[in-house]
Each structure stands twice: as structure tokens, then as C-alpha cells.
Design a protein around this motif. Structure first.
Motif, mmCIF file in Angstrom:
data_model
loop_
_atom_site.group_PDB
_atom_site.id
_atom_site.type_symbol
_atom_site.label_atom_id
_atom_site.label_comp_id
_atom_site.label_asym_id
_atom_site.label_seq_id
_atom_site.Cartn_x
_atom_site.Cartn_y
_atom_site.Cartn_z
ATOM 1 N N TRP A 1 -40.426 10.453 -31.582
ATOM 2 C CA TRP A 1 -39.659 10.823 -30.403
ATOM 3 C C TRP A 1 -39.717 12.331 -30.248
ATOM 4 O O TRP A 1 -39.674 13.066 -31.218
ATOM 5 N N MET A 2 -39.811 12.801 -29.022
ATOM 6 C CA MET A 2 -39.913 14.221 -28.732
ATOM 7 C C MET A 2 -38.702 14.649 -27.908
ATOM 8 O O MET A 2 -38.206 13.881 -27.081
ATOM 9 N N PHE A 3 -38.226 15.868 -28.150
ATOM 10 C CA PHE A 3 -37.125 16.413 -27.362
ATOM 11 C C PHE A 3 -37.294 17.917 -27.214
ATOM 12 O O PHE A 3 -37.974 18.561 -27.999
ATOM 13 N N ARG A 4 -36.708 18.448 -26.166
ATOM 14 C CA ARG A 4 -36.714 19.885 -25.936
ATOM 15 C C ARG A 4 -35.350 20.429 -26.339
ATOM 16 O O ARG A 4 -34.326 19.791 -26.099
ATOM 17 N N THR A 5 -35.385 21.599 -26.958
ATOM 18 C CA THR A 5 -34.146 22.195 -27.441
ATOM 19 C C THR A 5 -34.233 23.711 -27.342
ATOM 20 O O THR A 5 -35.291 24.256 -27.023
ATOM 21 N N THR A 6 -33.135 24.360 -27.609
ATOM 22 C CA THR A 6 -33.053 25.816 -27.577
ATOM 23 C C THR A 6 -32.551 26.310 -28.920
ATOM 24 O O THR A 6 -31.626 25.734 -29.490
ATOM 25 N N CYS A 7 -33.141 27.384 -29.409
ATOM 26 C CA CYS A 7 -32.670 28.009 -30.644
ATOM 27 C C CYS A 7 -31.352 28.719 -30.343
ATOM 28 O O CYS A 7 -31.255 29.484 -29.381
ATOM 29 N N LEU A 8 -30.349 28.458 -31.166
ATOM 30 C CA LEU A 8 -29.037 29.085 -30.991
ATOM 31 C C LEU A 8 -28.816 30.219 -31.988
ATOM 32 O O LEU A 8 -27.733 30.781 -32.057
ATOM 33 N N GLY A 9 -29.849 30.540 -32.776
ATOM 34 C CA GLY A 9 -29.751 31.629 -33.744
ATOM 35 C C GLY A 9 -29.701 31.112 -35.166
ATOM 36 O O GLY A 9 -29.731 29.910 -35.423
ATOM 37 N N SER A 10 -29.613 32.037 -36.100
ATOM 38 C CA SER A 10 -29.580 31.659 -37.514
ATOM 39 C C SER A 10 -28.144 31.680 -38.011
ATOM 40 O O SER A 10 -27.257 32.275 -37.394
ATOM 41 N N THR A 11 -27.938 31.024 -39.128
ATOM 42 C CA THR A 11 -26.618 30.966 -39.728
ATOM 43 C C THR A 11 -26.759 30.939 -41.238
ATOM 44 O O THR A 11 -27.706 30.370 -41.771
ATOM 45 N N ASP A 12 -25.840 31.587 -41.929
ATOM 46 C CA ASP A 12 -25.826 31.565 -43.386
ATOM 47 C C ASP A 12 -25.026 30.357 -43.847
ATOM 48 O O ASP A 12 -23.951 30.068 -43.334
ATOM 49 N N ARG A 13 -25.577 29.672 -44.828
ATOM 50 C CA ARG A 13 -24.897 28.495 -45.383
ATOM 51 C C ARG A 13 -24.100 28.909 -46.613
ATOM 52 O O ARG A 13 -24.342 29.950 -47.196
ATOM 53 N N ARG A 14 -23.160 28.055 -46.994
ATOM 54 C CA ARG A 14 -22.313 28.351 -48.151
ATOM 55 C C ARG A 14 -23.121 28.522 -49.435
ATOM 56 O O ARG A 14 -22.750 29.296 -50.303
ATOM 57 N N ASN A 15 -24.238 27.787 -49.553
ATOM 58 C CA ASN A 15 -25.033 27.859 -50.782
ATOM 59 C C ASN A 15 -26.031 29.025 -50.763
ATOM 60 O O ASN A 15 -26.860 29.141 -51.651
ATOM 61 N N GLY A 16 -25.978 29.882 -49.760
ATOM 62 C CA GLY A 16 -26.846 31.045 -49.695
ATOM 63 C C GLY A 16 -28.102 30.847 -48.866
ATOM 64 O O GLY A 16 -28.810 31.790 -48.583
ATOM 65 N N ASP A 17 -28.424 29.593 -48.489
ATOM 66 C CA ASP A 17 -29.585 29.333 -47.648
ATOM 67 C C ASP A 17 -29.334 29.832 -46.231
ATOM 68 O O ASP A 17 -28.200 29.897 -45.772
ATOM 69 N N ILE A 18 -30.415 30.166 -45.550
ATOM 70 C CA ILE A 18 -30.321 30.554 -44.146
ATOM 71 C C ILE A 18 -30.820 29.382 -43.313
ATOM 72 O O ILE A 18 -31.908 28.869 -43.540
ATOM 73 N N GLY A 19 -30.021 28.961 -42.362
ATOM 74 C CA GLY A 19 -30.399 27.857 -41.498
ATOM 75 C C GLY A 19 -30.629 28.323 -40.078
ATOM 76 O O GLY A 19 -30.203 29.417 -39.683
ATOM 77 N N LEU A 20 -31.296 27.492 -39.317
ATOM 78 C CA LEU A 20 -31.570 27.765 -37.913
ATOM 79 C C LEU A 20 -30.819 26.727 -37.099
ATOM 80 O O LEU A 20 -30.968 25.525 -37.320
ATOM 81 N N ARG A 21 -29.985 27.183 -36.167
ATOM 82 C CA ARG A 21 -29.210 26.271 -35.323
ATOM 83 C C ARG A 21 -29.999 25.954 -34.059
ATOM 84 O O ARG A 21 -30.468 26.858 -33.380
ATOM 85 N N LEU A 22 -30.120 24.658 -33.775
ATOM 86 C CA LEU A 22 -30.776 24.188 -32.559
ATOM 87 C C LEU A 22 -29.761 23.424 -31.729
ATOM 88 O O LEU A 22 -28.893 22.736 -32.276
ATOM 89 N N GLN A 23 -29.897 23.499 -30.429
ATOM 90 C CA GLN A 23 -29.005 22.769 -29.537
ATOM 91 C C GLN A 23 -29.330 21.275 -29.612
ATOM 92 O O GLN A 23 -30.503 20.884 -29.561
ATOM 93 N N MET A 24 -28.298 20.442 -29.762
ATOM 94 C CA MET A 24 -28.496 18.992 -29.784
ATOM 95 C C MET A 24 -28.970 18.554 -28.401
ATOM 96 O O MET A 24 -28.344 18.884 -27.393
ATOM 97 N N PRO A 25 -30.092 17.838 -28.324
ATOM 98 C CA PRO A 25 -30.588 17.406 -27.008
ATOM 99 C C PRO A 25 -29.717 16.293 -26.431
ATOM 100 O O PRO A 25 -29.011 15.590 -27.163
ATOM 101 N N GLY A 26 -29.793 16.144 -25.131
ATOM 102 C CA GLY A 26 -29.078 15.063 -24.469
ATOM 103 C C GLY A 26 -29.816 13.745 -24.579
ATOM 104 O O GLY A 26 -29.221 12.679 -24.422
ATOM 105 N N GLY A 27 -31.101 13.805 -24.844
ATOM 106 C CA GLY A 27 -31.913 12.595 -24.964
ATOM 107 C C GLY A 27 -33.285 12.928 -25.517
ATOM 108 O O GLY A 27 -33.620 14.096 -25.701
ATOM 109 N N VAL A 28 -34.028 11.892 -25.800
ATOM 110 C CA VAL A 28 -35.383 12.051 -26.330
ATOM 111 C C VAL A 28 -36.329 11.199 -25.504
ATOM 112 O O VAL A 28 -35.901 10.324 -24.752
ATOM 113 N N GLU A 29 -37.615 11.463 -25.649
ATOM 114 C CA GLU A 29 -38.616 10.613 -25.015
ATOM 115 C C GLU A 29 -39.597 10.160 -26.075
ATOM 116 O O GLU A 29 -39.848 10.865 -27.050
#
Length: 128
Positions: free
Chosen positions: A85-113
Motif C-alpha cells: 500500500w502506498m500513501f503520501r505524507t509530510t515530514c513533521l520534523g525530528s524528535t528525541d526519544r526517551r532512550n536517546g534515539d532520534i526519530g522522524l515524525r510523519l503525518q498520519m495519512p487519511g488513506g492509502v492506495e
């Protein structure tokens, strides 16, 4: 009469199961004005899901993080077995996790194809 259901109906459940099994998404840059962009594709481990966000591991090259700016348009692919399944999304920026990892936040899509299988990559083995 047979039941009729959409093949994309359970995509949120599949995404949750992918997270539960330490799975990953395939992510590519959205092409801009017909230019290349989908050439850069990476596998991003799913870290967390909320109603509005998908949190994935930050892409890296040679051990160095490659942060993306907020607003970058992306294409995500959920691949489970032969189903894609494919979806389009937008990067919302990075975020630091409690365990020290850096994550990337993506916008949850409204649907997929559903992604179509590519016939042009298949070859007949009868002629080999």
C-alpha cells in the motif's frame, strides 16, 4: 452473494501489526514537478504510532543521521508479503526519544492506495 470489501480497508490494523512485529516502512522523497525524487528510498523502522503521527527511525548514511526538514513531502509504502500500500505524507520534523534515539515524525495519512504489481519486471521462465 459474495462479500465485497475494499483491499485497503484494514491498512491501519496492518500498520499496527507491523509496529508490533518491529517492522519497517519504505519511504521515498516525493518527486517535485516531474523531477526525480523517488530515486532516494530507504527502509525506516517503525517506532510508534498515534492518531496523527507515524514515528520512524531517522535515516542514516555511514552512521550519520540525515534529518529531513519539516514540510518535506514523502511517499510511504507498507509492504506485507505480496501486499503493498502506498500513501503520501509530510515530514513533521525530528524528535528525541526517551532512550536517546532520534526519530522522524510523519503525518498520519487519511488513506492509502494499493500498489499495482509491475508486469514489466516479470519474465517468463518457459523460454529460459
Amino acid at each position: 452473494m459474495p462479500a465485497h470489501r475494499s483491499r485497503t480497508a484494514g491498512w491501519r490494523r496492518c500498520l499496527r501489526q507491523l509496529l508490533d512485529h518491529n517492522g519497517s516502512l519504505q519511504i521515498a522523497l516525493e518527486p517535485v514537478n516531474g523531477q526525480s525524487g523517488g530515486d532516494f528510498i530507504w527502509r525506516a523502522k517503525l517506532l510508534d504510532l498515534t492518531e496523527t503521527d507515524i514515528l520512524v527511525a531517522m535515516p542514516t548514511a555511514a552512521g550519520e543521521p540525515l534529518p529531513l526538514e519539516s514540510g518535506v513531502q514523502l511517499v510511504g509504502i507498507i509492504a506485507i508479503g505480496q501486499n503493498r500500500w502506498m500513501f503520501r505524507t509530510t515530514c513533521l520534523g525530528s524528535t528525541d526519544r526517551r532512550n536517546g534515539d532520534i526519530g522522524l515524525r510523519l503525518q498520519m495519512p487519511g488513506g492509502v492506495e494499493r500498489c499495482q504489481r509491475r508486469r514489466d519486471y516479470r519474465i517468463a521462465t518457459t523460454t529460459l
